[in-house]
Design a protein around this motif. Structure first.
Motif, PDB file in Angstrom:
ATOM      1  N   ALA A 107       0.863  -1.184   0.000  1.00  0.00           N
ATOM      2  CA  ALA A 107       0.000   0.000   0.000  1.00  0.00           C
ATOM      3  C   ALA A 107       0.893   1.225   0.000  1.00  0.00           C
ATOM      4  N   ARG A 108       0.302   2.375  -0.238  1.00  0.00           N
ATOM      5  CA  ARG A 108       1.025   3.635  -0.104  1.00  0.00           C
ATOM      6  C   ARG A 108       0.481   4.374   1.109  1.00  0.00           C
ATOM      7  N   ILE A 109       1.388   4.777   1.971  1.00  0.00           N
ATOM      8  CA  ILE A 109       0.977   5.525   3.152  1.00  0.00           C
ATOM      9  C   ILE A 109       0.241   6.784   2.722  1.00  0.00           C
ATOM     10  N   LYS A 110      -0.859   7.064   3.385  1.00  0.00           N
ATOM     11  CA  LYS A 110      -1.608   8.269   3.056  1.00  0.00           C
ATOM     12  C   LYS A 110      -0.885   9.481   3.625  1.00  0.00           C
ATOM     13  N   LEU A 111      -0.268  10.239   2.738  1.00  0.00           N
ATOM     14  CA  LEU A 111       0.414  11.476   3.089  1.00  0.00           C
ATOM     15  C   LEU A 111      -0.454  12.623   2.597  1.00  0.00           C
ATOM     16  N   VAL A 112      -0.760  13.553   3.469  1.00  0.00           N
ATOM     17  CA  VAL A 112      -1.684  14.630   3.124  1.00  0.00           C
ATOM     18  C   VAL A 112      -0.998  15.983   3.278  1.00  0.00           C
ATOM     19  N   SER A 113      -1.534  16.969   2.582  1.00  0.00           N
ATOM     20  CA  SER A 113      -1.034  18.334   2.698  1.00  0.00           C
ATOM     21  C   SER A 113      -2.062  19.174   3.447  1.00  0.00           C
ATOM     22  N   PRO A 114      -1.641  19.890   4.511  1.00  0.00           N
ATOM     23  CA  PRO A 114      -2.588  20.719   5.251  1.00  0.00           C
ATOM     24  C   PRO A 114      -2.817  22.084   4.627  1.00  0.00           C
ATOM     25  N   GLU A 115      -2.143  22.375   3.526  1.00  0.00           N
ATOM     26  CA  GLU A 115      -2.235  23.700   2.919  1.00  0.00           C
ATOM     27  C   GLU A 115      -3.664  24.006   2.487  1.00  0.00           C
ATOM     28  N   GLY A 116      -4.170  25.154   2.947  1.00  0.00           N
ATOM     29  CA  GLY A 116      -5.509  25.581   2.571  1.00  0.00           C
ATOM     30  C   GLY A 116      -6.622  24.953   3.388  1.00  0.00           C
ATOM     31  N   SER A 117      -6.279  24.090   4.350  1.00  0.00           N
ATOM     32  CA  SER A 117      -7.297  23.436   5.166  1.00  0.00           C
ATOM     33  C   SER A 117      -7.150  23.868   6.619  1.00  0.00           C
ATOM     34  N   ARG A 118      -8.264  23.941   7.296  1.00  0.00           N
ATOM     35  CA  ARG A 118      -8.252  24.308   8.711  1.00  0.00           C
ATOM     36  C   ARG A 118      -8.038  23.067   9.550  1.00  0.00           C
ATOM     37  N   LEU A 119      -7.042  23.119  10.436  1.00  0.00           N
ATOM     38  CA  LEU A 119      -6.757  22.016  11.327  1.00  0.00           C
ATOM     39  C   LEU A 119      -6.844  22.494  12.764  1.00  0.00           C
ATOM     40  N   ALA A 120      -7.263  21.613  13.626  1.00  0.00           N
ATOM     41  CA  ALA A 120      -7.329  21.913  15.054  1.00  0.00           C
ATOM     42  C   ALA A 120      -6.514  20.879  15.797  1.00  0.00           C
ATOM     43  N   LYS A 121      -5.858  21.321  16.865  1.00  0.00           N
ATOM     44  CA  LYS A 121      -5.069  20.397  17.669  1.00  0.00           C
ATOM     45  C   LYS A 121      -5.849  20.069  18.928  1.00  0.00           C
ATOM     46  N   GLY A 122      -6.109  18.786  19.136  1.00  0.00           N
ATOM     47  CA  GLY A 122      -6.887  18.367  20.289  1.00  0.00           C
ATOM     48  C   GLY A 122      -6.026  18.175  21.517  1.00  0.00           C
ATOM     49  N   ILE A 123      -6.671  17.824  22.644  1.00  0.00           N
ATOM     50  CA  ILE A 123      -5.940  17.619  23.880  1.00  0.00           C
ATOM     51  C   ILE A 123      -5.067  16.368  23.804  1.00  0.00           C
ATOM     52  N   ASP A 124      -5.284  15.523  22.782  1.00  0.00           N
ATOM     53  CA  ASP A 124      -4.440  14.347  22.595  1.00  0.00           C
ATOM     54  C   ASP A 124      -3.204  14.671  21.770  1.00  0.00           C
ATOM     55  N   SER A 125      -3.022  15.957  21.442  1.00  0.00           N
ATOM     56  CA  SER A 125      -1.844  16.460  20.711  1.00  0.00           C
ATOM     57  C   SER A 125      -1.845  16.114  19.232  1.00  0.00           C
ATOM     58  N   PHE A 126      -2.936  15.568  18.724  1.00  0.00           N
ATOM     59  CA  PHE A 126      -3.004  15.249  17.303  1.00  0.00           C
ATOM     60  C   PHE A 126      -3.806  16.304  16.552  1.00  0.00           C
TER      61      PHE A 126
END
Length: 244
Positions: free
Chosen positions: A158-177
């Motif tokens: 398989a190919r590891i799913k590598l994603v780009s965060p550019e242009g997307s809103r991300l939030a960091k949870g209390i689990d640090s992810f």
């Protein structure tokens, strides 16, 4: 005055928790430093707007790249550019991180050092058949070969799913992810690449974080002193009224 100082104390405590979490993860591979923000909310009741409460929250993560160190371990990967690795969220959905200390679990699932399953581009966890030797190519493909037949070409699992965060809103949870708010997912980035046999370190600067912790502690103590002063003023006012 007391209510305003108390809200500032709560914000200072939240900041201390954030700083402590950063410091605790100073040696965690791929960790992204949390960024804290405090905003003032003025109380409006038709009178003079002299009261304001402080609201402190983790605004997000510092995505600055950190140092990459070679490890010589075949399953260790350092992600290039701004890309992130997609992991399976135990609660459902996807999590994103740059922690690339991968290993094959006894169940055959490819996971990182925190036990999170690595997702393939199809959205399913990557599994490795028993008895095969695994390596990861620069494009993120997981290759497996039979150690008893080293001359054979490795097969792509398989190919590891590598994603780009550019242009997307991300939030960091209390689990640090990192997560997409609302349970969304990021699309795979076909141009993302990895470096095998290396790990990206945490981007937390230990010395600067220790100074930040001292500042947060002092801020808490200053607010506590304001509450003490307010009590003293109240007692002095009560004594004055008792004299009239």
């Amino acid at each position: 005055m007391i209510y305003t100082a108390l809200s500032s104390m709560n914000a200072a405590m939240d900041r201390q928790r954030m700083v402590a979490n950063n410091l605790a993860n100073a040696s965690t591979p791929g960790f992204r430093r949390e960024v804290f923000a405090v905003t003032a909310a003025t109380l409006r009741d038709g009178g003079i707007e002299a009261r304001a409460i402080a609201r402190g929250t983790v605004r997000g993560a510092d995505m600055a790249q950190a140092r990459v160190n070679p490890t010589g371990q075949a399953l260790d990967i350092a992600v290039g550019g701004e890309a992130l690795i997609a992991f399976q969220d135990p609660a459902g959905g996807e999590l994103y991180s740059r922690r690339g200390d991968l290993r094959v679990a006894p169940s055959g699932v490819l996971e990182n050092g925190e036990g999170l399953a690595v997702l393939g581009e199809g959205g399913a966890a990557i599994t490795v058949p028993p008895g095969l030797a695994v390596q990861i190519a620069s494009d993120g493909n997981v290759l497996a070969r039979d150690p008893a037949a080293p001359a054979e070409e490795p097969q792509v699992l398989a190919r590891i799913k590598l994603v780009s965060p550019e242009g997307s809103r991300l939030a960091k949870g209390i689990d640090s992810f990192l997560k997409v708010p609302g349970g969304g997912v990021l699309p795979a980035d076909p141009t993302a690449s990895v470096t095998s046999g290396a790990l990206e370190q945490s981007n937390v600067e230990t010395a600067a974080t220790l100074i930040e912790m001292i500042d947060a502690q002092r801020a808490f103590e200053q607010r506590a002193k304001i509450i003490q002063t307010a009590g003293q003023l109240d007692e002095a006012g009560a004594r004055l009224f008792s004299m009239t």
